[in-house]
Design an enzyme around this catalytic site. Structure first.
Site, PDB file in Angstrom:
ATOM      1  N   HIS A  94       0.855  -1.193   0.000  1.00  0.00           N
ATOM      2  CA  HIS A  94       0.000   0.000   0.000  1.00  0.00           C
ATOM      3  C   HIS A  94       0.885   1.235   0.000  1.00  0.00           C
ATOM      4  O   HIS A  94       1.848   1.315   0.766  1.00  0.00           O
ATOM      5  CB  HIS A  94      -0.895  -0.013   1.238  1.00  0.00           C
ATOM      6  CG  HIS A  94      -1.641   1.269   1.451  1.00  0.00           C
ATOM      7  ND1 HIS A  94      -2.413   1.838   0.456  1.00  0.00           N
ATOM      8  CD2 HIS A  94      -1.743   2.098   2.524  1.00  0.00           C
ATOM      9  CE1 HIS A  94      -2.945   2.961   0.921  1.00  0.00           C
ATOM     10  NE2 HIS A  94      -2.549   3.141   2.165  1.00  0.00           N
ATOM     11  N   HIS A  96       0.851   5.819  -0.957  1.00  0.00           N
ATOM     12  CA  HIS A  96       0.083   6.991  -1.374  1.00  0.00           C
ATOM     13  C   HIS A  96       0.834   7.624  -2.546  1.00  0.00           C
ATOM     14  O   HIS A  96       0.986   8.842  -2.599  1.00  0.00           O
ATOM     15  CB  HIS A  96      -0.065   7.985  -0.229  1.00  0.00           C
ATOM     16  CG  HIS A  96      -0.947   7.504   0.888  1.00  0.00           C
ATOM     17  ND1 HIS A  96      -1.286   8.272   1.952  1.00  0.00           N
ATOM     18  CD2 HIS A  96      -1.575   6.315   1.080  1.00  0.00           C
ATOM     19  CE1 HIS A  96      -2.082   7.580   2.774  1.00  0.00           C
ATOM     20  NE2 HIS A  96      -2.253   6.390   2.267  1.00  0.00           N
ATOM     21  N   ASP A 119       0.059  -5.081 -20.152  1.00  0.00           N
ATOM     22  CA  ASP A 119       1.003  -6.127 -19.745  1.00  0.00           C
ATOM     23  C   ASP A 119       0.729  -6.599 -18.314  1.00  0.00           C
ATOM     24  O   ASP A 119       1.070  -7.716 -17.956  1.00  0.00           O
ATOM     25  CB  ASP A 119       2.441  -5.601 -19.792  1.00  0.00           C
ATOM     26  CG  ASP A 119       3.013  -5.615 -21.203  1.00  0.00           C
ATOM     27  OD1 ASP A 119       2.487  -6.357 -22.045  1.00  0.00           O
ATOM     28  OD2 ASP A 119       3.985  -4.880 -21.444  1.00  0.00           O
ATOM     29  N   HIS A 168      -8.375   7.743  -1.193  1.00  0.00           N
ATOM     30  CA  HIS A 168      -7.289   7.264  -0.345  1.00  0.00           C
ATOM     31  C   HIS A 168      -6.040   6.997  -1.194  1.00  0.00           C
ATOM     32  O   HIS A 168      -5.186   7.874  -1.300  1.00  0.00           O
ATOM     33  CB  HIS A 168      -7.788   6.022   0.417  1.00  0.00           C
ATOM     34  CG  HIS A 168      -6.801   5.480   1.403  1.00  0.00           C
ATOM     35  ND1 HIS A 168      -7.119   4.511   2.309  1.00  0.00           N
ATOM     36  CD2 HIS A 168      -5.504   5.763   1.609  1.00  0.00           C
ATOM     37  CE1 HIS A 168      -6.069   4.231   3.047  1.00  0.00           C
ATOM     38  NE2 HIS A 168      -5.067   4.981   2.630  1.00  0.00           N
ATOM     39  N   TYR A 226       6.036 -14.573 -23.116  1.00  0.00           N
ATOM     40  CA  TYR A 226       6.919 -13.437 -22.854  1.00  0.00           C
ATOM     41  C   TYR A 226       7.970 -13.811 -21.816  1.00  0.00           C
ATOM     42  O   TYR A 226       7.661 -14.502 -20.845  1.00  0.00           O
ATOM     43  CB  TYR A 226       6.078 -12.268 -22.327  1.00  0.00           C
ATOM     44  CG  TYR A 226       6.893 -11.070 -21.923  1.00  0.00           C
ATOM     45  CD1 TYR A 226       7.213 -10.074 -22.842  1.00  0.00           C
ATOM     46  CD2 TYR A 226       7.357 -10.959 -20.626  1.00  0.00           C
ATOM     47  CE1 TYR A 226       7.951  -8.990 -22.465  1.00  0.00           C
ATOM     48  CE2 TYR A 226       8.126  -9.869 -20.250  1.00  0.00           C
ATOM     49  CZ  TYR A 226       8.420  -8.891 -21.166  1.00  0.00           C
ATOM     50  OH  TYR A 226       9.166  -7.819 -20.792  1.00  0.00           O
TER      51      TYR A 226
HETATM   52 ZN   LIG Z   1      -3.084   4.771   3.295  1.00  0.00          ZN
END
Ligand SMILES: [Zn+2]
Length: 233
Positions: A94, A96, A119, A168, A226
Site C-alpha cells: 500500500h 500513497h 502487460d 485514499h 513473454y
Molecule cells: Zn493509506
C-alpha cells in the site's frame, strides 16, 4: 521465526522507498506464509531508514501479534481481508504514490490506454465505491479491504493486481511481497502515463480488446510466451 519472509518483506518495503512511492513513514508491505498461517508486516509509524528485519511484526490471520515488540501497521486489517479473499496472493503493498492517489482522489478508474498497462492489468484499474459513514466509523481498515474485494467482482486478483481505494490511494498485490511492491511501482507508472495521455488528448480512447488481450495474455495466459520463464512477472 520466518526469517526468509522477514527479509523479503523488509526488502519489499525498502523497494517502495527506492521507487519513490512513499513519503516519510507512509505506506506498508506485508507477506504471508500460507503454511504457517502467519503474516509479516511493517511496524506502524517507523521510518524506513534503518528499519531491520527484526522490527517487522508477525501476526496471525486475525491480527494477533505472534512475534515483535512494535505495533503492526494500522492497515493490517485491510491486508488480512485481502489474504482471506484472494488465496492466490502472497504479498500486499500500500502506498500513497502521487499519480495513483490522484486518480483515487478523483474517484476515477484508470482506463487501459496502452500496452504497459495491458502487460499487467487485464482491464482498467478499478476504483472502489466511496465508503459510507458507517463503514468509516467502525472497522474502517477492515471495510477498506471489503471495498477492494467488491471492486473486483467483475475480475480476479490475479488479472487485476491492484486497485485504487476512493479518496485514499492504491493497494497492490502479487504472488509474494516483492511482486506486490513491483506491482505498486508499475501501477504508479501506469497512473502517471494515463494522466499524461488525457492531458495531451482529453478524448483519448482505451486500447481495443485485440491489443489489450494480446499483451495481457502473452505474459499471463495459458500460452504465455513473454520472458525467459513461465512465472516471470
Ligand atoms: Zn493509506
Amino acid at each position: 521465526m520466518l526469517e526468509r519472509l522477514r527479509e523479503q518483506v523488509l526488502n519489499a518495503n525498502l523497494e517502495l522507498v527506492r521507487q519513490n512511492l512513499v513519503l516519510y513513514t507512509f505506506g506498508n508491505v506485508s507477506g504471508i506464509s500460507r503454511e504457517e498461517r502467519l503474516v509479516v508486516i511493517k511496524p506502524s509509524g517507523v521510518p524506513y531508514e534503518g528499519m531491520r528485519a527484526e522490527d517487522l511484526v508477525v501476526t496471525d490471520l486475525v491480527g494477533n501479534i505472534v512475534e515483535g515488540n512494535l505495533k503492526p501497521s494500522s492497515d493490517l486489517p485491510t491486508h488480512l481481508v485481502l489474504y482471506k479473499h484472494f488465496p492466490e496472493i502472497g504479498g500486499v503493498a500500500h502506498t500513497h504514490s502521487e499519480y495513483a492517489t490522484a486518480w483515487a482522489q478523483a474517484g476515477k478508474a484508470i482506463p487501459c490506454f496502452g500496452t504497459t498497462h495491458a502487460d499487467y492489468f487485464h482491464g482498467p484499474v478499478p476504483v472502489t465505491a466511496k465508503m459510507t459513514e458507517d463503514e468509516i466509523a467502525e472497522d474502517y481498515e477492515k471495510n477498506t479491504g471489503h471495498a477492494i474485494v467488491r471492486s473486483l467482482q467483475e475480475s480476479s486478483a490475479s488479472a487485476v493486481p491492484g486497485v485504487l481505494v476512493a479518496n485514499h490511494g492504491p493497494f497492490a498485490w502479487g504472488k509474494d511481497a516483492e511482486t506486490a511492491a513491483h506491482n505498486a511501482a508499475v501501477l504508479e507508472a501506469i497512473a502517471r502515463m494515463a494522466y499524461y495521455t488525457m492531458t495531451i488528448n482529453a478524448a483519448a480512447q482505451p486500447v481495443g480488446s485485440a491489443l489489450h488481450n494480446k499483451h495481457y495474455l502473452r505474459k499471463h495466459g495459458k500460452n504465455a510466451y513473454y520472458g525467459q520463464e513461465k512465472n516471470e512477472r
